[in-house]
Design an enzyme around this catalytic site. Structure first.
Site: not given
Length: 192
Positions: A47, A50-51
């Site tokens: 992701c 996300c990261d």
């Protein structure tokens, strides 16, 4: 799902429902390397949104050649010094517009006809990826500090094996234009 209406009983509660909505989603497909699992959340991710920001100012890699991989790579260019897109073919599966956007981005470098053989690390975090040319077998190293795997998703349908009809790609089959499955009172929504 043995009878309608549906009855679910636990140690302390009992529920009856006329309808059941299946929203179990899908899970990221992984390459399948032991080293990949060693470094999940320590430089390996599925992701980018996300990261990605965690690796600001660092070189990164994206594995895959479809639309999702191009979206991930383009997003990561906001943070990365370079994004190496590793793809096992010599052309992208992504839509023409997504492929062209990625090709035009100066921060994206393509590594064609290659597969990730190993995620390299120091025991704490990712320090690179070892890639193998699928034609020649030649092995090389890319120094990256994050590797984002974007090779598809697997629907979370194991719970419903033999009870609900699946489509050709393994997702729950629904009646066209609806969320109805092949079972009365059972509906599917989301990534499942």
């Amino acid at each position: 799902l043995s009878s309608h209406p549906f009855r679910v009983t636990s140690d302390s509660h009992s529920f009856t429902a006329e309808a059941l909505i299946v929203a179990t989603g899908a899970s990221a497909r992984w390459i399948g390397l032991p080293s990949e699992q060693t470094y999940v959340n320590r430089g390996v991710s599925a992701c980018a949104t996300c990261d990605g920001a965690l690796y600001r100012g660092k070189p990164m890699a994206v594995v895959g050649g479809g639309d999702t991989a191009m979206e991930e790579a383009l997003f990561l260019t906001r943070f990365a010094t370079v994004v190496h897109v590793i793809h096992r073919r010599d052309s992208l599966r992504a839509s023409r517009i997504m492929a062209e956007r990625a090709r035009r981005n100066p921060k994206i470098a393509f590594v064609w006809n290659s597969e990730v053989d190993e995620i390299l690390g120091d025991g704490k975090s990712v320090t690179g990826v070892q890639v193998r040319d699928v034609n020649s077998g030649a092995v090389s190293r890319l120094d990256v500090q994050a590797c984002f795997v974007a090779i598809g998703h697997k629907p979370n349908v194991e719970l419903f094996a033999g009870q609900l009809e699946l489509g050709p790609t393994g997702y729950l089959a629904v009646q066209p234009g609806t969320t109805r499955t092949n079972r009365e009172g059972v509906f599917a929504c989301g990534d499942v």
